[in-house]
Design an enzyme around this catalytic site. Sequence first.
Site, PDB file in Angstrom:
ATOM      1  N   TYR A  42      38.597  25.816 -21.900  1.00 46.65           N
ATOM      2  CA  TYR A  42      38.555  25.581 -23.336  1.00 46.65           C
ATOM      3  C   TYR A  42      39.872  25.954 -24.006  1.00 46.65           C
ATOM      4  CZ  TYR A  42      38.186  30.589 -24.320  1.00 46.65           C
ATOM      5  OH  TYR A  42      38.449  31.930 -24.425  1.00 46.65           O
ATOM      6  N   LYS A  59      42.066  29.634 -18.683  1.00 50.81           N
ATOM      7  CA  LYS A  59      41.233  29.831 -19.877  1.00 50.81           C
ATOM      8  C   LYS A  59      39.881  29.184 -19.607  1.00 50.81           C
ATOM      9  CE  LYS A  59      41.731  29.853 -24.922  1.00 50.81           C
ATOM     10  NZ  LYS A  59      41.630  31.286 -25.193  1.00 50.81           N
ATOM     11  N   GLU A 114      45.402  43.127 -21.472  1.00 44.40           N
ATOM     12  CA  GLU A 114      45.302  42.377 -22.727  1.00 44.40           C
ATOM     13  C   GLU A 114      43.981  42.734 -23.395  1.00 44.40           C
ATOM     14  OE1 GLU A 114      45.081  38.140 -21.958  1.00 44.40           O
ATOM     15  OE2 GLU A 114      43.574  38.408 -20.385  1.00 44.40           O
ATOM     16  N   LEU A 151      45.959  35.986 -20.025  1.00 47.02           N
ATOM     17  CA  LEU A 151      46.093  34.651 -20.593  1.00 47.02           C
ATOM     18  C   LEU A 151      47.474  34.491 -21.238  1.00 47.02           C
ATOM     19  CD1 LEU A 151      44.241  32.128 -21.170  1.00 47.02           C
ATOM     20  CD2 LEU A 151      44.304  32.933 -23.535  1.00 47.02           C
TER      21      LEU A 151
END
Lengths: 278, 278
Positions: free
Chosen positions: B31, B145, B177, B201
């Site tokens: 996505y 992702k 993260e 990411l």
Amino acid sequence: MLAFYNGEFIESTEKIISIEDRGYLFGDGVYEVIRVYNGKPFMLKEHIDRLKNSLEALRIPMPYQEQDFYNYIEEGLRKLNESNSDIYLQITRGKAPRNHVFSKDIEPITAMIFRKSKEIANELREKGGSVLLKEDERWANCYIKSLNLLPNILAKNEATDKGCYEAIFYKDNYITEGSSSNIFVIKNNELYTTPLHKGILPGITRIAVLEVANNLNMPIHEDYFTPQFLKEADECFITSTTSEVMPITKVDDQQISDGKVGMWTTRIYESFKLLTKK
Amino acid sequence: MLAFYNGEFIESTEKIISIEDRGYLFGDGVYEVIRVYNGKPFMLKEHIDRLKNSLEALRIPMPYQEQDFYNYIEEGLRKLNESNSDIYLQITRGKAPRNHVFSKDIEPITAMIFRKSKEIANELREKGGSVLLKEDERWANCYIKSLNLLPNILAKNEATDKGCYEAIFYKDNYITEGSSSNIFVIKNNELYTTPLHKGILPGITRIAVLEVANNLNMPIHEDYFTPQFLKEADECFITSTTSEVMPITKVDDQQISDGKVGMWTTRIYESFKLLTKK
């Protein structure tokens, strides 16, 4: 094929789910696959217990009382009218506008698919399958039977592309489990399998096999073992609801022992099949 | 709200998806979330590039030509008719009877949701948010992702339950993260952020912030840093498409510096906002 969604039996699986179902957006849900022998779901109680544990770990409430699950499954099997079938049962957290944060009011959604079992070809079962060793890159909580299955899918597809039946994961030089199975090896007439911990699924067929091996008076070691130990085993098999007890005769490109399905594997499989006929 | 499914714009997100969509059964898809400022999607090319990388990593073919995505998005925004909105774009591998192994013929399915942006309350932005440190238990390939977001969801919910804005992950004593953000800290007027690797990411807002910081002549360190370094930072902020540049003023129960939003964070946020107005 017969399906069930949110309290109703349906004939088609098309156009059912909301785009905003968190199962679709986040893989936010859990599942079970239950095999039915002669119309009777095998070890159903154990499956429902594990389902409850998975739901609890993800803080998803049970959508129905336990007895309702039994009733829906019984009704589905009556409608399907097949003696041997598989029930796929999935529960997602529910639907809401997309947001990582979930509300406490959201209502979980249950879907089921009932379908005639696909048996493993006798030829493959007699010859045994091969497995591909892969580093276990999955998350830390594979004891939860969740819908986050990408690493499992990718490993399984890599395995089948290379002509293997299954991918077997190892982490820090210890075997964990298969992409959709638990693994057992036999060495000097003793049985070894990875102990339960957060990194592997507590397989239902694994429970049955441990019971069977105990009845066969085999010494059982729920202990960590290395890929090297696996390659030097006398016998190997994997277990899952749909593979049952599946002999493994090759690891990567190396034969296990003489490359034939071993005696203990055959005995355990036969004893397992007796259990399913009870 | 406006939705899009498999080539058509639709008004409702209900009763769209097949139970056998692999996105629903396995989280088998990817996505993007794209923010639209004054009718214009921000850094759209970068989002589509990342989408292509995610698809490639999962061996899912692009369902449309790149230009078709631009056209559908333009059409959707015209229909939605909001100046500031978010586009949620999801592609799953497609639908097939449940099996880990996917066929090469399966056709990917695209869904989109267009919705007016929800801005972060000014009060929170001026005060700054707090973060909860959590061990990173996710899989090894968070650069993809994907829809396998359970660990992110669980961490985010634990954070919000404790009154925090975000959960920040650490692995082997290094910060990776946030559950849905990248993290930056400022120490002695220099900017630090975790370097890109398979475990995080590659954020689009991260790219924009690095550009902004460079224009502000800040020394930039794409280097690993510890939770301790974060706690002793002068300033901290997180970035994501929907949070933009969000100041962080508290880690666990500890204030960062004087507990106020820092000067550099404010300058970077203001410069970022200018970028979105271009």
